[in-house]
Scaffold this motif. Sequence first.
Motif, PDB file in Angstrom:
ATOM      1  N   LYS A 122       0.819  -1.226   0.000  1.00 45.82           N
ATOM      2  CA  LYS A 122       0.000   0.000   0.000  1.00 45.82           C
ATOM      3  C   LYS A 122       0.842   1.261   0.000  1.00 45.82           C
ATOM      4  CE  LYS A 122      -3.569  -2.492   2.555  1.00 45.82           C
ATOM      5  NZ  LYS A 122      -4.246  -2.636   3.864  1.00 45.82           N
ATOM      6  N   ARG A 123       2.137   1.133  -0.275  1.00 43.71           N
ATOM      7  CA  ARG A 123       2.996   2.318  -0.265  1.00 43.71           C
ATOM      8  C   ARG A 123       2.675   3.208  -1.468  1.00 43.71           C
ATOM      9  NH1 ARG A 123       8.730  -0.463   0.133  1.00 43.71           N
ATOM     10  NH2 ARG A 123       7.588  -1.904  -1.215  1.00 43.71           N
ATOM     11  N   CYS A 124       2.648   4.501  -1.235  1.00 41.67           N
ATOM     12  CA  CYS A 124       2.462   5.431  -2.361  1.00 41.67           C
ATOM     13  C   CYS A 124       3.018   6.792  -1.942  1.00 41.67           C
ATOM     14  CB  CYS A 124       1.000   5.532  -2.761  1.00 41.67           C
ATOM     15  SG  CYS A 124      -0.050   6.356  -1.574  1.00 41.67           S
ATOM     16  N   SER A 125       3.053   7.725  -2.886  1.00 40.59           N
ATOM     17  CA  SER A 125       3.549   9.067  -2.564  1.00 40.59           C
ATOM     18  C   SER A 125       2.480   9.826  -1.773  1.00 40.59           C
ATOM     19  CB  SER A 125       3.871   9.837  -3.850  1.00 40.59           C
ATOM     20  OG  SER A 125       2.670  10.206  -4.500  1.00 40.59           O
TER      21      SER A 125
ATOM     22  N   ASP B  24      -0.122  11.332  -4.223  1.00 41.03           N
ATOM     23  CA  ASP B  24      -1.099  10.376  -4.739  1.00 41.03           C
ATOM     24  C   ASP B  24      -2.147  10.046  -3.668  1.00 41.03           C
ATOM     25  OD1 ASP B  24       0.115  10.312  -7.168  1.00 41.03           O
ATOM     26  OD2 ASP B  24       1.097   8.360  -6.887  1.00 41.03           O
ATOM     27  N   ALA B  25      -1.695   9.876  -2.442  1.00 42.86           N
ATOM     28  CA  ALA B  25      -2.626   9.522  -1.373  1.00 42.86           C
ATOM     29  C   ALA B  25      -3.626  10.647  -1.131  1.00 42.86           C
ATOM     30  CB  ALA B  25      -1.854   9.222  -0.090  1.00 42.86           C
TER      31      ALA B  25
ATOM     32  N   HIS C 205      -3.469   3.615   2.481  1.00 40.12           N
ATOM     33  CA  HIS C 205      -2.242   4.147   1.874  1.00 40.12           C
ATOM     34  C   HIS C 205      -1.197   4.374   2.955  1.00 40.12           C
ATOM     35  CE1 HIS C 205      -4.645   4.965  -1.692  1.00 40.12           C
ATOM     36  NE2 HIS C 205      -5.486   5.658  -0.936  1.00 40.12           N
TER      37      HIS C 205
ATOM     38  N   THR D   4       2.688   6.107   3.484  1.00 42.61           N
ATOM     39  CA  THR D   4       3.738   6.907   2.876  1.00 42.61           C
ATOM     40  C   THR D   4       4.860   7.107   3.889  1.00 42.61           C
ATOM     41  OG1 THR D   4       4.187   8.982   1.741  1.00 42.61           O
ATOM     42  CG2 THR D   4       2.532   9.052   3.469  1.00 42.61           C
TER      43      THR D   4
END
Lengths: 210, 230
Positions: B6-9, B12-13, B214, B216
Amino acid sequence: MVARAAREIAPGMVVNLGIGLPTKVVNHLPADFPVCLHTENGMTGIGPTLPPERADRNLIDAGGAYVSTIPGSAFFDSATSFAIVRSGRLDLTMLGAFEVSASGDLANWKIPGKFSPGVGGGIELAQKARRVVVLTTHTDRAGNAKLKQNCSLPLTARACVSRIFTDMAMIDVTAGGFVLVEIADGVSVADVVAATDAPLHVPDGPLPRF
Amino acid sequence: MKLSDKRCSIQDAISAIKDNDTVMVGGFGVPGTPIALIHALVAHGARNLTLIKNDANEPGMGIDHLLQSGQVARLITTHLGLNSGAIALMNSGRLEVEFNAQGILAERIRAGGAGIKAILSDIGVGTELADGKQVVELQGKPYLVEPALRADVALIHADRADSFGNLAYVATARNFNPLMAMAADRVIAEAERVLPLGQFDADEVHTPGVFVDHVTELGELSEEYAVVRR
Protein backbone atom coordinates in the motif's frame (compact mmCIF):
# COMPACT_ATOMS: atom_id res chain seq x y z
CA MET A 1 -1.76 26.76 49.63
CA VAL A 2 -0.20 24.56 46.97
CA ALA A 3 1.90 22.82 49.64
CA ARG A 4 -1.23 22.27 51.73
CA ALA A 5 -3.06 20.87 48.72
CA ALA A 6 -0.24 18.38 48.13
CA ARG A 7 -1.17 16.75 51.46
CA GLU A 8 -4.48 15.82 49.81
CA ILE A 9 -2.65 13.15 47.82
CA ALA A 10 -2.48 9.84 49.68
CA PRO A 11 0.04 7.10 48.89
CA GLY A 12 -1.07 4.83 46.06
CA MET A 13 -3.57 7.23 44.49
CA VAL A 14 -4.15 7.69 40.75
CA VAL A 15 -4.29 11.48 40.28
CA ASN A 16 -4.92 13.93 37.44
CA LEU A 17 -3.64 17.46 37.96
CA GLY A 18 -5.39 20.11 35.87
CA ILE A 19 -3.64 22.90 33.98
CA GLY A 20 -2.53 25.94 35.99
CA LEU A 21 -2.08 25.95 39.77
CA PRO A 22 -2.73 22.19 40.18
CA THR A 23 0.32 21.21 38.10
CA LYS A 24 2.49 22.92 40.72
CA VAL A 25 1.27 20.53 43.44
CA VAL A 26 3.67 17.83 42.28
CA ASN A 27 6.63 20.04 43.25
CA HIS A 28 5.60 19.60 46.89
CA LEU A 29 5.67 15.78 46.90
CA PRO A 30 8.80 13.87 47.93
CA ALA A 31 10.60 12.38 44.91
CA ASP A 32 9.92 8.81 46.10
CA PHE A 33 6.23 9.40 47.01
CA PRO A 34 4.12 6.53 45.63
CA VAL A 35 1.56 8.19 43.33
CA CYS A 36 0.46 7.51 39.75
CA LEU A 37 -0.15 10.70 37.77
CA HIS A 38 -2.50 10.45 34.78
CA THR A 39 -2.73 12.79 31.81
CA GLU A 40 -5.63 12.96 29.34
CA ASN A 41 -3.49 12.63 26.23
CA GLY A 42 -2.63 9.05 27.08
CA MET A 43 -0.16 8.36 29.86
CA THR A 44 0.05 7.11 33.43
CA GLY A 45 3.20 7.37 35.50
CA ILE A 46 4.22 10.90 34.55
CA GLY A 47 7.79 11.76 35.47
CA PRO A 48 9.44 15.16 35.92
CA THR A 49 8.96 17.99 33.41
CA LEU A 50 11.95 18.45 31.11
CA PRO A 51 13.52 21.56 29.55
CA PRO A 52 13.39 21.77 25.69
CA GLU A 53 16.98 20.65 25.20
CA ARG A 54 16.30 17.36 27.02
CA ALA A 55 12.70 16.87 25.84
CA ASP A 56 11.30 13.99 23.75
CA ARG A 57 9.23 15.56 20.92
CA ASN A 58 6.61 12.79 21.31
CA LEU A 59 6.13 13.06 25.07
CA ILE A 60 3.93 15.83 26.45
CA ASP A 61 1.18 16.20 29.04
CA ALA A 62 -2.29 17.54 28.26
CA GLY A 63 -1.11 21.09 28.92
CA GLY A 64 1.68 20.75 26.34
CA ALA A 65 4.54 20.56 28.83
CA TYR A 66 7.34 18.13 27.96
CA VAL A 67 7.37 15.37 30.56
CA SER A 68 9.28 12.13 31.12
CA THR A 69 8.67 8.51 31.99
CA ILE A 70 9.40 6.76 35.28
CA PRO A 71 9.77 3.00 35.85
CA GLY A 72 6.28 1.59 35.22
CA SER A 73 4.91 4.34 32.95
CA ALA A 74 2.28 3.36 30.36
CA PHE A 75 1.02 4.92 27.12
CA PHE A 76 -2.44 4.39 25.62
CA ASP A 77 -4.95 5.95 23.23
CA SER A 78 -7.46 8.69 24.07
CA ALA A 79 -10.40 6.30 24.49
CA THR A 80 -8.48 4.24 27.05
CA SER A 81 -7.39 7.43 28.78
CA PHE A 82 -10.97 8.50 29.39
CA ALA A 83 -12.06 4.96 30.25
CA ILE A 84 -9.72 5.38 33.22
CA VAL A 85 -11.54 8.60 34.14
CA ARG A 86 -15.15 7.56 33.57
CA SER A 87 -14.87 4.08 35.09
CA GLY A 88 -13.84 5.44 38.47
CA ARG A 89 -10.14 4.52 38.38
CA LEU A 90 -9.14 8.14 39.00
CA ASP A 91 -8.96 8.64 42.78
CA LEU A 92 -8.48 12.38 42.71
CA THR A 93 -8.40 15.34 40.38
CA MET A 94 -7.30 18.86 41.21
CA LEU A 95 -8.82 21.53 38.99
CA GLY A 96 -8.84 25.29 38.62
CA ALA A 97 -12.09 27.27 38.84
CA PHE A 98 -13.84 30.45 37.76
CA GLU A 99 -16.66 29.79 40.24
CA VAL A 100 -17.67 27.13 42.79
CA SER A 101 -21.15 27.04 44.29
CA ALA A 102 -22.15 26.16 47.85
CA SER A 103 -23.52 22.87 46.53
CA GLY A 104 -20.23 22.01 44.79
CA ASP A 105 -21.14 23.03 41.24
CA LEU A 106 -18.02 23.91 39.24
CA ALA A 107 -17.67 26.45 36.43
CA ASN A 108 -14.19 26.48 34.90
CA TRP A 109 -14.41 26.35 31.10
CA LYS A 110 -16.33 29.27 29.64
CA ILE A 111 -16.93 32.98 30.18
CA PRO A 112 -19.54 33.82 27.52
CA GLY A 113 -18.30 36.51 25.16
CA LYS A 114 -14.80 36.52 26.68
CA PHE A 115 -13.30 33.05 26.94
CA SER A 116 -14.59 29.92 25.22
CA PRO A 117 -11.69 27.71 24.13
CA GLY A 118 -13.66 24.47 24.64
CA VAL A 119 -13.93 22.13 27.57
CA GLY A 120 -11.27 19.53 26.67
CA GLY A 121 -11.38 16.74 29.24
CA GLY A 122 -12.64 18.95 32.05
CA ILE A 123 -16.23 17.73 32.20
CA GLU A 124 -15.24 14.10 32.51
CA LEU A 125 -12.63 14.82 35.17
CA ALA A 126 -15.07 16.94 37.21
CA GLN A 127 -17.98 14.53 36.82
CA LYS A 128 -16.20 11.19 37.22
CA ALA A 129 -13.07 11.47 39.36
CA ARG A 130 -13.82 9.88 42.74
CA ARG A 131 -12.77 13.08 44.50
CA VAL A 132 -12.62 16.58 43.01
CA VAL A 133 -10.74 19.36 44.75
CA VAL A 134 -10.32 22.88 43.45
CA LEU A 135 -7.26 25.09 43.66
CA THR A 136 -7.98 28.73 42.97
CA THR A 137 -7.46 32.26 44.13
CA HIS A 138 -10.25 33.18 46.55
CA THR A 139 -11.32 36.11 44.35
CA ASP A 140 -10.82 37.01 40.69
CA ARG A 141 -8.51 39.82 39.49
CA ALA A 142 -11.30 42.36 39.95
CA GLY A 143 -11.82 41.20 43.55
CA ASN A 144 -15.09 39.34 42.89
CA ALA A 145 -15.78 36.24 44.96
CA LYS A 146 -15.28 32.90 43.20
CA LEU A 147 -17.09 30.99 45.96
CA LYS A 148 -20.78 31.80 45.49
CA GLN A 149 -24.21 30.54 46.52
CA ASN A 150 -24.89 29.68 42.85
CA CYS A 151 -22.61 29.77 39.81
CA SER A 152 -23.54 32.35 37.16
CA LEU A 153 -21.21 30.95 34.46
CA PRO A 154 -21.90 27.82 32.35
CA LEU A 155 -21.28 24.75 34.49
CA THR A 156 -18.59 22.14 33.96
CA ALA A 157 -20.38 19.69 36.27
CA ARG A 158 -22.92 19.82 39.08
CA ALA A 159 -22.29 18.95 42.74
CA CYS A 160 -18.81 17.59 42.06
CA VAL A 161 -16.42 19.60 44.27
CA SER A 162 -15.55 18.26 47.74
CA ARG A 163 -12.88 20.71 48.89
CA ILE A 164 -11.47 24.08 47.85
CA PHE A 165 -7.94 25.35 48.46
CA THR A 166 -7.50 29.10 48.06
CA ASP A 167 -4.85 31.63 48.99
CA MET A 168 -7.01 32.43 52.06
CA ALA A 169 -8.45 29.16 53.29
CA MET A 170 -9.28 25.50 52.94
CA ILE A 171 -13.03 25.12 52.64
CA ASP A 172 -15.14 21.96 52.43
CA VAL A 173 -18.38 21.68 50.46
CA THR A 174 -20.94 19.88 52.63
CA ALA A 175 -24.67 19.18 52.49
CA GLY A 176 -25.02 22.36 54.55
CA GLY A 177 -22.86 24.49 52.23
CA PHE A 178 -19.34 25.90 52.65
CA VAL A 179 -17.47 25.02 55.87
CA LEU A 180 -14.23 26.77 56.82
CA VAL A 181 -11.72 24.07 57.82
CA GLU A 182 -8.29 25.72 57.79
CA ILE A 183 -7.07 29.26 57.28
CA ALA A 184 -3.93 30.75 55.75
CA ASP A 185 -1.36 32.53 57.89
CA GLY A 186 -2.06 36.25 58.16
CA VAL A 187 -5.73 35.95 57.20
CA SER A 188 -8.64 36.48 59.62
CA VAL A 189 -11.93 34.58 59.63
CA ALA A 190 -13.65 37.89 58.95
CA ASP A 191 -11.48 38.35 55.82
CA VAL A 192 -12.55 34.94 54.49
CA VAL A 193 -16.23 35.54 55.26
CA ALA A 194 -16.07 38.94 53.52
CA ALA A 195 -14.44 37.44 50.40
CA THR A 196 -16.99 34.61 50.11
CA ASP A 197 -20.31 35.32 48.39
CA ALA A 198 -22.28 32.62 50.24
CA PRO A 199 -22.87 31.64 53.87
CA LEU A 200 -19.67 30.22 55.37
CA HIS A 201 -20.04 27.96 58.39
CA VAL A 202 -17.23 28.68 60.87
CA PRO A 203 -16.61 25.99 63.54
CA ASP A 204 -16.16 27.03 67.14
CA GLY A 205 -12.63 27.33 68.50
CA PRO A 206 -9.28 28.01 66.83
CA LEU A 207 -8.77 26.85 63.26
CA PRO A 208 -5.63 25.14 61.99
CA ARG A 209 -3.32 27.44 59.98
CA PHE A 210 -1.36 26.66 56.82
CA MET B 1 -0.02 -16.02 0.37
CA LYS B 2 1.23 -12.48 0.33
CA LEU B 3 -0.09 -9.16 1.67
CA SER B 4 -0.56 -6.25 -0.71
CA ASP B 5 1.77 -3.27 -0.93
CA LYS B 6 0.00 0.00 0.00
CA ARG B 7 3.00 2.32 -0.27
CA CYS B 8 2.46 5.43 -2.36
CA SER B 9 3.55 9.07 -2.56
CA ILE B 10 1.96 11.65 -0.28
CA GLN B 11 0.55 13.50 -3.30
CA ASP B 12 -1.10 10.38 -4.74
CA ALA B 13 -2.63 9.52 -1.37
CA ILE B 14 -3.99 13.03 -0.81
CA SER B 15 -5.27 13.47 -4.38
CA ALA B 16 -8.48 11.52 -3.63
CA ILE B 17 -9.68 14.11 -1.10
CA LYS B 18 -12.61 16.13 -2.50
CA ASP B 19 -14.28 19.43 -1.68
CA ASN B 20 -16.85 19.04 1.15
CA ASP B 21 -15.14 15.94 2.57
CA THR B 22 -14.97 15.19 6.28
CA VAL B 23 -11.37 14.59 7.34
CA MET B 24 -10.18 13.18 10.66
CA VAL B 25 -6.71 14.29 11.73
CA GLY B 26 -4.78 12.49 14.47
CA GLY B 27 -2.67 14.23 17.08
CA PHE B 28 -2.83 15.97 20.45
CA GLY B 29 -0.59 19.00 20.18
CA VAL B 30 2.38 18.21 17.94
CA PRO B 31 2.78 14.53 18.95
CA GLY B 32 0.87 12.37 16.48
CA THR B 33 -0.16 15.23 14.20
CA PRO B 34 0.41 14.17 10.53
CA ILE B 35 2.14 17.40 9.57
CA ALA B 36 3.42 16.29 6.14
CA LEU B 37 -0.06 15.05 5.12
CA ILE B 38 -1.56 18.36 6.30
CA HIS B 39 0.86 20.36 4.14
CA ALA B 40 0.00 18.12 1.17
CA LEU B 41 -3.71 18.79 1.75
CA VAL B 42 -3.03 22.54 1.80
CA ALA B 43 -1.20 22.19 -1.54
CA HIS B 44 -4.00 19.99 -2.92
CA GLY B 45 -6.52 22.72 -2.12
CA ALA B 46 -9.75 20.81 -1.35
CA ARG B 47 -12.21 23.27 0.20
CA ASN B 48 -15.26 23.45 2.45
CA LEU B 49 -13.83 20.63 4.57
CA THR B 50 -15.11 19.42 7.92
CA LEU B 51 -12.13 18.60 10.15
CA ILE B 52 -12.30 16.36 13.20
CA LYS B 53 -9.31 16.89 15.49
CA ASN B 54 -8.78 17.01 19.25
CA ASP B 55 -7.25 20.49 19.20
CA ALA B 56 -6.32 23.18 16.67
CA ASN B 57 -2.56 22.92 17.28
CA GLU B 58 -0.80 26.29 17.71
CA PRO B 59 -0.52 29.24 15.32
CA GLY B 60 1.56 28.27 12.29
CA MET B 61 1.51 24.56 13.16
CA GLY B 62 -0.48 21.46 12.20
CA ILE B 63 -4.10 22.05 11.17
CA ASP B 64 -3.65 25.80 11.67
CA HIS B 65 -2.33 25.79 8.07
CA LEU B 66 -5.69 24.43 6.86
CA LEU B 67 -7.65 26.89 9.00
CA GLN B 68 -5.63 29.87 7.79
CA SER B 69 -5.86 28.79 4.12
CA GLY B 70 -9.64 28.98 4.41
CA GLN B 71 -10.17 25.32 3.45
CA VAL B 72 -12.10 24.42 6.61
CA ALA B 73 -15.77 25.31 7.07
CA ARG B 74 -16.39 23.30 10.20
CA LEU B 75 -14.23 21.93 13.02
CA ILE B 76 -15.31 19.20 15.44
CA THR B 77 -12.92 19.44 18.38
CA THR B 78 -12.48 19.60 22.16
CA HIS B 79 -10.21 22.57 22.87
CA LEU B 80 -8.72 25.53 20.95
CA GLY B 81 -6.96 27.17 23.87
CA LEU B 82 -3.46 27.18 22.37
CA ASN B 83 -4.52 28.64 19.00
CA SER B 84 -5.65 32.27 19.22
CA GLY B 85 -6.03 32.32 15.42
CA ALA B 86 -8.58 29.50 15.53
CA ILE B 87 -10.52 31.27 18.29
CA ALA B 88 -10.53 34.46 16.19
CA LEU B 89 -11.89 32.55 13.16
CA MET B 90 -14.60 31.04 15.35
CA ASN B 91 -15.54 34.37 16.93
CA SER B 92 -15.76 36.09 13.53
CA GLY B 93 -18.13 33.41 12.24
CA ARG B 94 -15.76 32.21 9.51
CA LEU B 95 -15.27 28.84 11.20
CA GLU B 96 -18.10 26.78 12.65
CA VAL B 97 -16.90 24.91 15.74
CA GLU B 98 -18.56 21.97 17.52
CA PHE B 99 -17.06 21.32 20.95
CA ASN B 100 -17.13 17.83 22.43
CA ALA B 101 -15.97 16.53 25.78
CA GLN B 102 -12.61 14.96 24.97
CA GLY B 103 -13.34 11.38 25.96
CA ILE B 104 -16.74 11.56 24.28
CA LEU B 105 -15.09 12.65 21.03
CA ALA B 106 -12.80 9.62 21.37
CA GLU B 107 -15.73 7.26 22.02
CA ARG B 108 -17.81 8.70 19.14
CA ILE B 109 -14.89 7.98 16.82
CA ARG B 110 -14.32 4.54 18.32
CA ALA B 111 -18.03 3.76 17.82
CA GLY B 112 -17.79 4.92 14.21
CA GLY B 113 -14.84 2.63 13.67
CA ALA B 114 -16.59 -0.30 15.34
CA GLY B 115 -19.83 -0.15 13.33
CA ILE B 116 -21.86 1.19 16.27
CA LYS B 117 -24.32 3.99 15.52
CA ALA B 118 -24.19 5.96 18.77
CA ILE B 119 -23.18 5.76 22.40
CA LEU B 120 -25.17 6.69 25.51
CA SER B 121 -23.37 8.80 28.10
CA ASP B 122 -24.15 10.85 31.20
CA ILE B 123 -21.21 13.20 30.54
CA GLY B 124 -22.48 16.78 30.37
CA VAL B 125 -26.02 16.05 31.56
CA GLY B 126 -27.29 19.25 33.20
CA THR B 127 -24.76 21.48 31.40
CA GLU B 128 -24.99 23.43 28.15
CA LEU B 129 -23.12 20.62 26.34
CA ALA B 130 -26.40 18.70 26.58
CA ASP B 131 -28.33 21.42 24.69
CA GLY B 132 -30.05 20.05 21.60
CA LYS B 133 -29.03 16.43 22.23
CA GLN B 134 -31.46 13.55 22.27
CA VAL B 135 -31.99 12.18 25.78
CA VAL B 136 -32.75 8.53 26.47
CA GLU B 137 -33.89 7.22 29.83
CA LEU B 138 -32.28 3.99 30.93
CA GLN B 139 -32.98 2.37 34.30
CA GLY B 140 -34.55 5.64 35.45
CA LYS B 141 -31.62 7.93 34.60
CA PRO B 142 -31.14 10.34 31.67
CA TYR B 143 -28.38 9.72 29.12
CA LEU B 144 -27.32 11.73 26.09
CA VAL B 145 -27.29 10.11 22.67
CA GLU B 146 -23.86 10.81 21.17
CA PRO B 147 -23.89 9.79 17.50
CA ALA B 148 -20.90 7.88 16.13
CA LEU B 149 -18.46 9.80 13.94
CA ARG B 150 -17.03 8.59 10.65
CA ALA B 151 -15.06 10.47 8.02
CA ASP B 152 -14.36 10.27 4.32
CA VAL B 153 -10.65 10.36 5.03
CA ALA B 154 -8.41 9.95 8.09
CA LEU B 155 -4.88 11.38 8.20
CA ILE B 156 -2.71 9.38 10.58
CA HIS B 157 0.83 9.76 11.91
CA ALA B 158 2.60 6.56 12.94
CA ASP B 159 6.10 5.90 14.20
CA ARG B 160 6.48 2.76 12.11
CA ALA B 161 4.53 0.87 9.49
CA ASP B 162 5.02 -1.97 7.07
CA SER B 163 4.05 -2.00 3.42
CA PHE B 164 0.66 -3.58 4.25
CA GLY B 165 -0.22 -0.66 6.56
CA ASN B 166 0.25 -2.26 9.95
CA LEU B 167 0.98 0.69 12.27
CA ALA B 168 2.54 1.40 15.64
CA TYR B 169 2.78 4.64 17.57
CA VAL B 170 5.15 5.97 20.23
CA ALA B 171 4.61 7.71 23.56
CA THR B 172 1.87 10.37 23.62
CA ALA B 173 1.83 10.50 19.81
CA ARG B 174 -0.71 7.64 19.94
CA ASN B 175 -3.74 9.65 21.27
CA PHE B 176 -6.54 9.73 18.64
CA ASN B 177 -4.56 8.04 15.83
CA PRO B 178 -5.57 4.38 16.38
CA LEU B 179 -9.23 5.40 16.85
CA MET B 180 -9.36 7.54 13.70
CA ALA B 181 -7.51 4.88 11.72
CA MET B 182 -10.59 2.67 12.13
CA ALA B 183 -13.25 5.31 11.45
CA ALA B 184 -12.79 6.56 7.87
CA ASP B 185 -13.56 5.23 4.40
CA ARG B 186 -10.04 6.07 3.24
CA VAL B 187 -7.17 5.95 5.74
CA ILE B 188 -3.85 7.56 4.86
CA ALA B 189 -0.90 6.97 7.18
CA GLU B 190 2.43 8.76 7.19
CA ALA B 191 5.12 6.79 9.01
CA GLU B 192 8.59 7.73 10.19
CA ARG B 193 9.79 4.29 9.10
CA VAL B 194 8.22 1.79 6.71
CA LEU B 195 9.57 -1.69 7.40
CA PRO B 196 9.70 -4.56 4.91
CA LEU B 197 6.93 -7.15 5.36
CA GLY B 198 7.96 -9.58 8.06
CA GLN B 199 10.17 -7.11 9.91
CA PHE B 200 7.25 -5.79 12.01
CA ASP B 201 6.54 -8.11 14.96
CA ALA B 202 2.81 -8.98 14.78
CA ASP B 203 2.49 -8.53 18.55
CA GLU B 204 3.78 -4.95 18.28
CA VAL B 205 1.06 -3.82 15.83
CA HIS B 206 -1.31 -1.18 17.30
CA THR B 207 -3.45 -0.67 14.16
CA PRO B 208 -3.94 -3.69 11.89
CA GLY B 209 -3.17 -2.91 8.27
CA VAL B 210 -6.66 -3.93 7.11
CA PHE B 211 -7.86 -0.51 8.30
CA VAL B 212 -5.23 1.36 6.28
CA ASP B 213 -5.45 2.20 2.55
CA HIS B 214 -2.24 4.15 1.87
CA VAL B 215 1.17 4.26 3.58
CA THR B 216 3.74 6.91 2.88
CA GLU B 217 7.23 7.02 4.36
CA LEU B 218 8.43 10.35 5.74
CA GLY B 219 11.93 11.39 4.86
CA GLU B 220 13.77 13.77 7.13
CA LEU B 221 11.24 15.35 9.48
CA SER B 222 10.58 19.07 9.11
CA GLU B 223 11.23 21.49 11.97
CA GLU B 224 7.49 21.54 12.69
CA TYR B 225 7.75 18.01 14.18
CA ALA B 226 10.44 19.11 16.64
CA VAL B 227 10.21 20.13 20.29
CA VAL B 228 8.26 23.40 20.53
CA ARG B 229 10.22 26.20 22.21
CA ARG B 230 7.69 28.59 23.70
